[in-house]
Write a protein that holds these residues in place. Structure first.
Motif, PDB file in Angstrom:
ATOM      1  N   LYS A 179      46.935 -36.769 -43.691  1.00  0.00           N
ATOM      2  CA  LYS A 179      46.957 -37.873 -44.045  1.00  0.00           C
ATOM      3  C   LYS A 179      48.363 -37.974 -44.810  1.00  0.00           C
ATOM      4  O   LYS A 179      49.094 -39.122 -44.360  1.00  0.00           O
ATOM      5  CB  LYS A 179      45.906 -38.318 -44.931  1.00  0.00           C
ATOM      6  CG  LYS A 179      45.692 -39.963 -44.983  1.00  0.00           C
ATOM      7  CD  LYS A 179      44.556 -40.195 -45.738  1.00  0.00           C
ATOM      8  CE  LYS A 179      44.489 -41.656 -45.964  1.00  0.00           C
ATOM      9  NZ  LYS A 179      42.984 -42.091 -46.581  1.00  0.00           N
TER      10      LYS A 179
ATOM     11  N   CYS B 124      51.545 -37.793 -42.077  1.00  0.00           N
ATOM     12  CA  CYS B 124      51.362 -39.093 -41.352  1.00  0.00           C
ATOM     13  C   CYS B 124      51.521 -40.377 -42.096  1.00  0.00           C
ATOM     14  O   CYS B 124      52.457 -41.143 -41.379  1.00  0.00           O
ATOM     15  CB  CYS B 124      50.007 -39.078 -40.564  1.00  0.00           C
ATOM     16  SG  CYS B 124      49.848 -37.858 -39.078  1.00  0.00           S
TER      17      CYS B 124
ATOM     18  N   CYS C 105      54.719 -42.600 -40.734  1.00  0.00           N
ATOM     19  CA  CYS C 105      54.551 -44.177 -40.198  1.00  0.00           C
ATOM     20  C   CYS C 105      55.000 -44.961 -41.285  1.00  0.00           C
ATOM     21  O   CYS C 105      54.851 -46.198 -40.845  1.00  0.00           O
ATOM     22  CB  CYS C 105      53.090 -44.087 -39.951  1.00  0.00           C
ATOM     23  SG  CYS C 105      52.473 -43.112 -38.637  1.00  0.00           S
TER      24      CYS C 105
ATOM     25  N   PRO D 116      48.813 -48.976 -38.643  1.00  0.00           N
ATOM     26  CA  PRO D 116      47.446 -48.425 -38.407  1.00  0.00           C
ATOM     27  C   PRO D 116      47.537 -47.630 -36.924  1.00  0.00           C
ATOM     28  O   PRO D 116      46.851 -46.728 -36.729  1.00  0.00           O
ATOM     29  CB  PRO D 116      46.503 -49.655 -38.276  1.00  0.00           C
ATOM     30  CG  PRO D 116      47.180 -50.692 -39.203  1.00  0.00           C
ATOM     31  CD  PRO D 116      48.684 -50.375 -38.927  1.00  0.00           C
ATOM     32  N   PHE D 117      48.161 -48.295 -35.768  1.00  0.00           N
ATOM     33  CA  PHE D 117      48.427 -47.432 -34.860  1.00  0.00           C
ATOM     34  C   PHE D 117      48.967 -46.164 -34.720  1.00  0.00           C
ATOM     35  O   PHE D 117      48.573 -45.231 -34.131  1.00  0.00           O
ATOM     36  CB  PHE D 117      49.015 -48.633 -33.576  1.00  0.00           C
ATOM     37  CG  PHE D 117      49.232 -47.969 -32.141  1.00  0.00           C
ATOM     38  CD1 PHE D 117      48.196 -47.622 -31.392  1.00  0.00           C
ATOM     39  CD2 PHE D 117      50.388 -47.480 -31.920  1.00  0.00           C
ATOM     40  CE1 PHE D 117      48.265 -46.968 -30.378  1.00  0.00           C
ATOM     41  CE2 PHE D 117      50.701 -46.857 -30.921  1.00  0.00           C
ATOM     42  CZ  PHE D 117      49.813 -46.577 -29.930  1.00  0.00           C
ATOM     43  N   CYS D 118      50.120 -46.353 -35.578  1.00  0.00           N
ATOM     44  CA  CYS D 118      50.762 -45.113 -35.755  1.00  0.00           C
ATOM     45  C   CYS D 118      49.788 -43.908 -36.407  1.00  0.00           C
ATOM     46  O   CYS D 118      50.068 -42.856 -35.981  1.00  0.00           O
ATOM     47  CB  CYS D 118      51.935 -45.343 -36.616  1.00  0.00           C
ATOM     48  SG  CYS D 118      53.129 -43.865 -36.866  1.00  0.00           S
ATOM     49  N   MET D 119      49.158 -44.386 -37.364  1.00  0.00           N
ATOM     50  CA  MET D 119      48.323 -43.417 -38.029  1.00  0.00           C
ATOM     51  C   MET D 119      47.331 -42.727 -37.046  1.00  0.00           C
ATOM     52  O   MET D 119      46.970 -41.471 -37.139  1.00  0.00           O
ATOM     53  CB  MET D 119      47.574 -44.015 -39.510  1.00  0.00           C
ATOM     54  CG  MET D 119      48.627 -44.338 -40.531  1.00  0.00           C
ATOM     55  SD  MET D 119      49.279 -42.454 -41.307  1.00  0.00           S
ATOM     56  CE  MET D 119      47.567 -42.127 -41.950  1.00  0.00           C
ATOM     57  N   GLU D 120      46.902 -43.786 -36.396  1.00  0.00           N
ATOM     58  CA  GLU D 120      45.601 -43.405 -35.192  1.00  0.00           C
ATOM     59  C   GLU D 120      46.166 -42.376 -34.337  1.00  0.00           C
ATOM     60  O   GLU D 120      45.394 -41.387 -33.882  1.00  0.00           O
ATOM     61  CB  GLU D 120      45.025 -44.746 -34.634  1.00  0.00           C
ATOM     62  CG  GLU D 120      44.260 -45.666 -35.357  1.00  0.00           C
ATOM     63  CD  GLU D 120      43.864 -46.529 -34.785  1.00  0.00           C
ATOM     64  OE1 GLU D 120      44.006 -46.836 -33.621  1.00  0.00           O
ATOM     65  OE2 GLU D 120      43.439 -47.618 -35.252  1.00  0.00           O
ATOM     66  N   SER D 121      47.483 -42.516 -34.006  1.00  0.00           N
ATOM     67  CA  SER D 121      48.196 -41.702 -32.954  1.00  0.00           C
ATOM     68  C   SER D 121      48.319 -40.188 -33.827  1.00  0.00           C
ATOM     69  O   SER D 121      48.604 -39.009 -33.136  1.00  0.00           O
ATOM     70  CB  SER D 121      49.216 -42.237 -32.399  1.00  0.00           C
ATOM     71  OG  SER D 121      48.887 -43.338 -31.692  1.00  0.00           O
ATOM     72  N   CYS D 122      49.052 -40.435 -34.896  1.00  0.00           N
ATOM     73  CA  CYS D 122      49.794 -38.954 -35.643  1.00  0.00           C
ATOM     74  C   CYS D 122      48.626 -38.388 -36.155  1.00  0.00           C
ATOM     75  O   CYS D 122      48.663 -36.984 -35.958  1.00  0.00           O
ATOM     76  CB  CYS D 122      50.438 -39.614 -36.956  1.00  0.00           C
ATOM     77  SG  CYS D 122      51.126 -38.305 -37.723  1.00  0.00           S
ATOM     78  N   MET D 123      47.469 -38.534 -36.528  1.00  0.00           N
ATOM     79  CA  MET D 123      46.445 -37.787 -37.293  1.00  0.00           C
ATOM     80  C   MET D 123      45.951 -36.863 -36.263  1.00  0.00           C
ATOM     81  O   MET D 123      45.826 -35.547 -36.441  1.00  0.00           O
ATOM     82  CB  MET D 123      45.215 -38.610 -37.943  1.00  0.00           C
ATOM     83  CG  MET D 123      45.766 -39.428 -39.020  1.00  0.00           C
ATOM     84  SD  MET D 123      45.950 -38.525 -40.426  1.00  0.00           S
ATOM     85  CE  MET D 123      44.484 -37.732 -40.822  1.00  0.00           C
TER      86      MET D 123
ATOM     87  N   CYS E  71      52.197 -38.601 -29.681  1.00  0.00           N
ATOM     88  CA  CYS E  71      52.509 -38.563 -30.898  1.00  0.00           C
ATOM     89  C   CYS E  71      53.937 -39.294 -31.507  1.00  0.00           C
ATOM     90  O   CYS E  71      54.625 -39.101 -30.733  1.00  0.00           O
ATOM     91  CB  CYS E  71      52.829 -37.197 -31.429  1.00  0.00           C
ATOM     92  SG  CYS E  71      51.306 -36.081 -30.744  1.00  0.00           S
TER      93      CYS E  71
END
Length: 114
Positions: free
Chosen positions: A56, A59, A63, A71-78, A113
């Motif tokens: 977390k 990421c 991001c 939020p989209f970046c975090m959803e992809s990165c995690m 990613c």
């Protein structure tokens, strides 16, 4: 005769200078690559360097410069972080540091990613 000899010597000196500049540039480039590799190892970047509990924070850093898409970046990165145990340094780029992260693709074949 003397003028053509002076031109030849000047051209020879200019060629030697150009060759020395090219060689020093190549040495500098190799040195900066080595420095980058050493600094990445010291900062614990690379495959398997992230624990799941650190994803977390890593990421969020990655991001943080995305304005509307955080939020989209975090959803992809995690998921990428958890699967690869690696997040590249910086806000973008540097993906070759984490080959697994770099090579993950969506079902459409685009990079998964961020």
């Amino acid at each position: 005769m003397a003028t053509s000899m002076m031109k030849f010597v000047a051209l020879l000196l200019l060629a030697l200078f150009a060759i020395s500049m090219i060689e020093s540039t190549q040495v500098l480039a190799r040195g900066s690559t080595i420095f980058l590799i050493i600094s990445l190892k010291q900062n614990n970047y690379g495959p398997g360097t992230v624990q799941p509990s650190q994803c977390k924070a890593r990421c969020s850093t990655r991001c943080s410069k995305t304005k509307n898409h955080f939020p989209f970046c975090m959803e992809s990165c995690m998921p990428c972080c958890k699967r690869c145990a690696c997040v590249p340094p910086g806000f973008s780029g540097n993906k070759p540091v984490c080959p697994c992260y770099n090579n993950m693709k969506t079902h459409r074949g685009t990079p998964k990613c961020p």
